[in-house]
Scaffold this active site. Structure first.
Site, mmCIF file in Angstrom:
data_model
loop_
_atom_site.group_PDB
_atom_site.id
_atom_site.type_symbol
_atom_site.label_atom_id
_atom_site.label_comp_id
_atom_site.label_asym_id
_atom_site.label_seq_id
_atom_site.Cartn_x
_atom_site.Cartn_y
_atom_site.Cartn_z
ATOM 1 N N HIS A 63 -29.098 -15.057 -12.990
ATOM 2 C CA HIS A 63 -29.919 -16.269 -12.954
ATOM 3 C C HIS A 63 -31.163 -15.934 -12.128
ATOM 4 O O HIS A 63 -31.055 -15.536 -10.962
ATOM 5 C CB HIS A 63 -29.157 -17.436 -12.336
ATOM 6 C CG HIS A 63 -27.967 -17.855 -13.136
ATOM 7 N ND1 HIS A 63 -26.725 -18.061 -12.585
ATOM 8 C CD2 HIS A 63 -27.832 -18.087 -14.471
ATOM 9 C CE1 HIS A 63 -25.882 -18.417 -13.530
ATOM 10 N NE2 HIS A 63 -26.533 -18.436 -14.686
ATOM 11 N N GLU A 66 -31.895 -17.001 -8.300
ATOM 12 C CA GLU A 66 -30.907 -16.766 -7.254
ATOM 13 C C GLU A 66 -31.316 -15.513 -6.473
ATOM 14 O O GLU A 66 -30.842 -14.408 -6.722
ATOM 15 C CB GLU A 66 -29.515 -16.660 -7.880
ATOM 16 C CG GLU A 66 -29.116 -17.977 -8.537
ATOM 17 C CD GLU A 66 -27.782 -17.938 -9.255
ATOM 18 O OE1 GLU A 66 -27.409 -18.987 -9.808
ATOM 19 O OE2 GLU A 66 -27.117 -16.884 -9.268
ATOM 20 N N HIS A 159 -24.333 -13.989 -6.993
ATOM 21 C CA HIS A 159 -25.097 -15.191 -7.322
ATOM 22 C C HIS A 159 -25.282 -16.045 -6.074
ATOM 23 O O HIS A 159 -24.663 -15.806 -5.037
ATOM 24 C CB HIS A 159 -24.336 -16.030 -8.366
ATOM 25 C CG HIS A 159 -24.256 -15.411 -9.717
ATOM 26 N ND1 HIS A 159 -24.946 -15.882 -10.810
ATOM 27 C CD2 HIS A 159 -23.554 -14.337 -10.164
ATOM 28 C CE1 HIS A 159 -24.677 -15.135 -11.865
ATOM 29 N NE2 HIS A 159 -23.824 -14.190 -11.500
ATOM 30 N N GLU A 222 -20.383 -16.232 -5.328
ATOM 31 C CA GLU A 222 -21.329 -17.316 -5.059
ATOM 32 C C GLU A 222 -21.551 -17.326 -3.549
ATOM 33 O O GLU A 222 -20.647 -17.648 -2.781
ATOM 34 C CB GLU A 222 -20.777 -18.655 -5.544
ATOM 35 C CG GLU A 222 -20.537 -18.730 -7.044
ATOM 36 C CD GLU A 222 -21.823 -18.867 -7.845
ATOM 37 O OE1 GLU A 222 -22.884 -19.083 -7.226
ATOM 38 O OE2 GLU A 222 -21.764 -18.777 -9.086
#
Length: 342
Positions: A63, A66, A159, A222
């Protein structure tokens, strides 16, 4: 050697620079050999390659907005090039959606992390489809040259999240039909990951692809919140950064840390039409718990009602396209999961 490529792989990539063939590979500190393979794709290998050594793919920027993990990878490349970070195995560094990175957006047409395992073939018109295919090829070629031994192939896909979380840093493990790995859980503990989400069906993320198609121990991390380039406090990501560097140096397992808690996916909320409503606060945090009988979503005749005594909501997103996931529902399974690791 184009010094800027290794000294600042991020800036080099954002500039869209493509090295001449004579400058696309070389040797840096400690005899480490490097090769620029594609836009945002860099291979680094130690001077001495031992039988059975690890092959580790570390990716970020799937992404494009990020940014913190992307910056961490650029510093990692620089430190290996200067000999201040050790490399005892093969390393493939991938910056994922480079066009979205340049545009400071998540993606242009479609979420790249939902286009792997061949799903890009269903969206040939998408700007992200060729990149998904290219990243699949890069991973396949990289792991094809690696031993097919337990623990020899790793993929860490880093991420940051759009929203806050009850667990600031957590991981997702893909479903492969095989028991989950103790080595992976121990590494996640070393990375100071406090929770792990366990998928129960196959998906279209990059880590799903490398686990299923390449036999890698794969995870999605994450690591915090989305912020613009240059505005990240990278000290907040020190646990993951340290664990990645230990893995590349062949030192995994020397630091004993608490195992993360485990949460297993038991359902998902799907947006079926434009009438979809997600009945939670717009800023609800990931892993927020909800009690039995709570209605979380509706869409025409469809309702999602909590069935267990407690379920937690992860990745709520009411604005996805119809047909896509608007949230994952998980329950805690720590004791059972840890007892079955292999």
């Amino acid at each position: 050697m184009p010094v800027s490529l290794l000294d600042d792989f991020l800036a080099y990539t954002l500039a869209g620079t493509r090295p001449a063939a004579s400058e696309a590979q070389g040797t840096c500190a400690g005899g480490v050999r490097w090769s620029w393979l594609d836009d945002g794709v860099l291979l680094m290998e130690p001077a001495v390659q031992e039988e059975g050594m690890r092959s580790v793919l570390v990716s970020a920027g799937v992404h494009g907005d990020e940014t913190a993990p992307i910056e961490l990878l650029a510093f990692l490349v620089r430190d290996i090039a200067h000999g201040t970070a050790a490399l005892t195995g093969r390393l493939l560094v991938i910056l994922g959606n480079v066009d979205a990175m340049r545009d400071a957006c998540r993606y242009r047409d479609d979420d790249l992390n939902r286009l792997f395992s061949g799903r890009h073939l269903q969206l040939p018109q998408s700007h992200e489809a060729p990149r998904a295919a290219a990243l699949e090829r890069a991973a396949t070629r990289f792991f094809a040259a690696a031993p097919d031994n337990p623990g020899a192939r790793w993929h860490i896909d880093m991420h940051t999240a759009i929203r806050a979380s009850a667990f600031e840093q957590f991981a997702l493990l893909p479903h492969t039909g095989k028991p989950f790995s103790r080595a992976m859980f121990e590494w996640l503990g070393e990375a100071r990951i406090s929770a792990v989400l366990l998928h129960t069906t196959r998906g279209n993320t990059y880590s799903h692809f490398t686990a299923q198609a390449c036999g890698a121990l794969a995870c999605t991390l994450e690591l915090g919140k989305v912020r613009p380039f240059g505005q990240n406090d990278l000290t907040r990501f020190a646990g993951a950064d340290h664990a990645v560097r230990h893995l590349l140096a062949g030192m995994r397992g020397e630091v004993r840390a608490p195992m993360p808690r485990a949460f297993t996916v038991i359902d998902q909320i799907t947006r079926q039409s434009e009438a979809f409503e997600l009945l939670v606060a717009p800023d609800v945090a990931n892993f927020t718990p909800f009690a039995k009988d709570t209605v979380l979503a509706r869409d025409g005749d469809y309702r999602y009602v909590v069935r267990h005594d407690e379920e937690r909501l992860v990745f709520p997103n009411a604005t996805v396209k119809p047909g896509l996931r608007a949230g994952l529902m998980v329950i805690e399974t720590t004791q059972d999961t840890l007892s079955k690791l292999v």
